[in-house]
Write a protein that holds these residues in place. Structure first.
Motif, mmCIF file in Angstrom:
data_model
loop_
_atom_site.group_PDB
_atom_site.id
_atom_site.type_symbol
_atom_site.label_atom_id
_atom_site.label_comp_id
_atom_site.label_asym_id
_atom_site.label_seq_id
_atom_site.Cartn_x
_atom_site.Cartn_y
_atom_site.Cartn_z
ATOM 1 N N ARG A 1 125.175 13.152 -38.334
ATOM 2 C CA ARG A 1 126.123 12.685 -39.354
ATOM 3 C C ARG A 1 125.507 12.794 -40.727
ATOM 4 O O ARG A 1 124.275 12.777 -40.877
ATOM 5 N N GLN A 2 126.374 12.910 -41.714
ATOM 6 C CA GLN A 2 125.945 12.925 -43.107
ATOM 7 C C GLN A 2 126.894 12.055 -43.900
ATOM 8 O O GLN A 2 128.084 12.377 -44.055
ATOM 9 N N GLY A 3 126.356 10.939 -44.366
ATOM 10 C CA GLY A 3 127.141 10.019 -45.168
ATOM 11 C C GLY A 3 127.146 10.405 -46.635
ATOM 12 O O GLY A 3 126.350 11.260 -47.051
ATOM 13 N N PRO A 4 128.004 9.788 -47.434
ATOM 14 C CA PRO A 4 128.085 10.104 -48.870
ATOM 15 C C PRO A 4 126.743 9.899 -49.561
ATOM 16 O O PRO A 4 126.167 8.804 -49.496
ATOM 17 N N GLY A 5 126.236 10.942 -50.163
ATOM 18 C CA GLY A 5 124.981 10.848 -50.880
ATOM 19 C C GLY A 5 123.755 10.716 -50.007
ATOM 20 O O GLY A 5 122.667 10.390 -50.497
ATOM 21 N N LYS A 6 123.915 10.952 -48.717
ATOM 22 C CA LYS A 6 122.794 10.791 -47.796
ATOM 23 C C LYS A 6 122.438 12.121 -47.144
ATOM 24 O O LYS A 6 123.232 13.053 -47.123
ATOM 25 N N GLU A 7 121.237 12.175 -46.582
ATOM 26 C CA GLU A 7 120.833 13.350 -45.830
ATOM 27 C C GLU A 7 121.429 13.289 -44.417
ATOM 28 O O GLU A 7 121.752 12.227 -43.896
ATOM 29 N N ARG A 8 121.519 14.453 -43.819
ATOM 30 C CA ARG A 8 122.012 14.501 -42.457
ATOM 31 C C ARG A 8 121.008 13.857 -41.515
ATOM 32 O O ARG A 8 119.799 14.050 -41.665
ATOM 33 N N GLU A 9 121.493 13.112 -40.541
ATOM 34 C CA GLU A 9 120.617 12.445 -39.592
ATOM 35 C C GLU A 9 121.197 12.584 -38.183
ATOM 36 O O GLU A 9 122.399 12.688 -37.996
ATOM 37 N N ARG A 10 120.279 12.587 -37.230
ATOM 38 C CA ARG A 10 120.731 12.675 -35.849
ATOM 39 C C ARG A 10 121.175 11.292 -35.375
ATOM 40 O O ARG A 10 120.486 10.309 -35.581
ATOM 41 N N VAL A 11 122.294 11.284 -34.667
ATOM 42 C CA VAL A 11 122.846 10.055 -34.120
ATOM 43 C C VAL A 11 122.465 9.908 -32.651
ATOM 44 O O VAL A 11 122.010 8.853 -32.210
ATOM 45 N N PRO B 1 131.035 -0.156 -41.937
ATOM 46 C CA PRO B 1 131.198 0.719 -43.117
ATOM 47 C C PRO B 1 130.045 1.699 -43.297
ATOM 48 O O PRO B 1 130.268 2.829 -43.758
ATOM 49 N N GLU B 2 128.848 1.304 -42.937
ATOM 50 C CA GLU B 2 127.698 2.203 -43.092
ATOM 51 C C GLU B 2 127.723 3.374 -42.111
ATOM 52 O O GLU B 2 126.916 4.300 -42.231
ATOM 53 N N ASP B 3 128.647 3.339 -41.143
ATOM 54 C CA ASP B 3 128.812 4.470 -40.227
ATOM 55 C C ASP B 3 129.722 5.548 -40.820
ATOM 56 O O ASP B 3 129.902 6.604 -40.208
ATOM 57 N N THR B 4 130.284 5.275 -41.976
ATOM 58 C CA THR B 4 131.142 6.258 -42.635
ATOM 59 C C THR B 4 130.350 7.524 -42.930
ATOM 60 O O THR B 4 129.293 7.483 -43.560
ATOM 61 N N ALA B 5 130.839 8.648 -42.425
ATOM 62 C CA ALA B 5 130.119 9.911 -42.572
ATOM 63 C C ALA B 5 130.963 11.034 -41.984
ATOM 64 O O ALA B 5 131.950 10.786 -41.276
ATOM 65 N N VAL B 6 130.553 12.249 -42.279
ATOM 66 C CA VAL B 6 131.053 13.402 -41.550
ATOM 67 C C VAL B 6 130.150 13.577 -40.332
ATOM 68 O O VAL B 6 128.925 13.645 -40.468
ATOM 69 N N TYR B 7 130.755 13.630 -39.179
ATOM 70 C CA TYR B 7 130.013 13.751 -37.926
ATOM 71 C C TYR B 7 130.122 15.189 -37.411
ATOM 72 O O TYR B 7 131.203 15.770 -37.387
ATOM 73 N N TYR B 8 128.982 15.705 -36.991
ATOM 74 C CA TYR B 8 128.903 17.073 -36.487
ATOM 75 C C TYR B 8 128.339 17.076 -35.071
ATOM 76 O O TYR B 8 127.440 16.297 -34.754
ATOM 77 N N CYS B 9 128.838 17.969 -34.240
ATOM 78 C CA CYS B 9 128.165 18.216 -32.975
ATOM 79 C C CYS B 9 127.437 19.548 -33.081
ATOM 80 O O CYS B 9 127.848 20.441 -33.824
ATOM 81 N N GLY C 1 132.563 19.664 -39.126
ATOM 82 C CA GLY C 1 132.464 18.220 -39.080
ATOM 83 C C GLY C 1 133.808 17.541 -38.909
ATOM 84 O O GLY C 1 134.868 18.126 -39.148
ATOM 85 N N THR C 2 133.740 16.293 -38.482
ATOM 86 C CA THR C 2 134.937 15.455 -38.419
ATOM 87 C C THR C 2 134.620 14.159 -39.142
ATOM 88 O O THR C 2 133.580 13.544 -38.922
ATOM 89 N N LEU C 3 135.501 13.750 -40.043
ATOM 90 C CA LEU C 3 135.234 12.625 -40.933
ATOM 91 C C LEU C 3 135.588 11.305 -40.265
ATOM 92 O O LEU C 3 136.691 11.126 -39.750
ATOM 93 N N VAL C 4 134.636 10.408 -40.307
ATOM 94 C CA VAL C 4 134.845 9.033 -39.846
ATOM 95 C C VAL C 4 134.713 8.118 -41.050
ATOM 96 O O VAL C 4 133.682 8.131 -41.726
ATOM 97 N N THR C 5 135.742 7.339 -41.309
ATOM 98 C CA THR C 5 135.738 6.392 -42.421
ATOM 99 C C THR C 5 135.990 5.000 -41.869
ATOM 100 O O THR C 5 136.968 4.775 -41.163
ATOM 101 N N VAL C 6 135.081 4.097 -42.194
ATOM 102 C CA VAL C 6 135.188 2.724 -41.705
ATOM 103 C C VAL C 6 135.376 1.809 -42.895
ATOM 104 O O VAL C 6 134.513 1.734 -43.777
ATOM 105 N N SER C 7 136.481 1.106 -42.912
ATOM 106 C CA SER C 7 136.761 0.182 -44.007
ATOM 107 C C SER C 7 136.322 -1.226 -43.639
ATOM 108 O O SER C 7 136.346 -1.620 -42.468
ATOM 109 N N SER C 8 135.929 -1.967 -44.647
ATOM 110 C CA SER C 8 135.445 -3.336 -44.396
ATOM 111 C C SER C 8 136.584 -4.339 -44.417
ATOM 112 O O SER C 8 137.695 -4.045 -44.773
#
Length: 120
Positions: free
Chosen positions: A37-47, A87-95, A113-120
């Motif tokens: 996943r890659q969140g706004p302003g963040k580096e891509r990370e493995r989930v 909310p911190e899980d908000t990111a574009v998720y890639y397989c 990617g597929t976008l996941v948006t989590v609202s608080s």
């Protein structure tokens, strides 16, 4: 291997989503599968990652106990069940597919990617 990710959307905190990763290239069982996943302003990370057989699973510390990775080689699909989304899980998720489960560098084949948006 040709991967297509789907299942993203907008959810509220505490809710769940299941992402799917479909291989249209019919070589799915030959590769380990990872979700990144890659969140706004963040580096891509493995989930999470799963070996070819499904016997070896790897999870990032920040999703342990909340996310579950799985695969069904018979239908060339992988899944990421995500519970208790925050909310911190908000990111574009890639397989992605790779030859070595634990080696991020080995993941050479990526889906869109597929976008996941989590609202608080």
């Amino acid at each position: 291997v040709q991967l297509q990710a789907s299942g993203g959307g907008l959810v509220q905190a505490g809710e769940s989503l299941t992402l799917s990763c479909r291989d249209t290239g019919n070589t799915f069982s030959l590769y380990a599968v990872g979700w990144f996943r890659q969140g706004p302003g963040k580096e891509r990370e493995r989930v999470a990652a799963i070996s070819r057989s499904g016997n070896n699973l790897i999870y990032a510390d920040f999703v342990k106990g909340r996310f579950t990775i799985s695969r069904d080689n018979a239908v060339n699909m992988g899944f990421l069940q995500m519970n208790d989304l925050q909310p911190e899980d908000t990111a574009v998720y890639y397989c992605a597919a790779g030859l070595i489960t634990h080696s991020i560098e080995s993941y050479k084949f990526w889906g869109q990617g597929t976008l996941v948006t989590v609202s608080s």
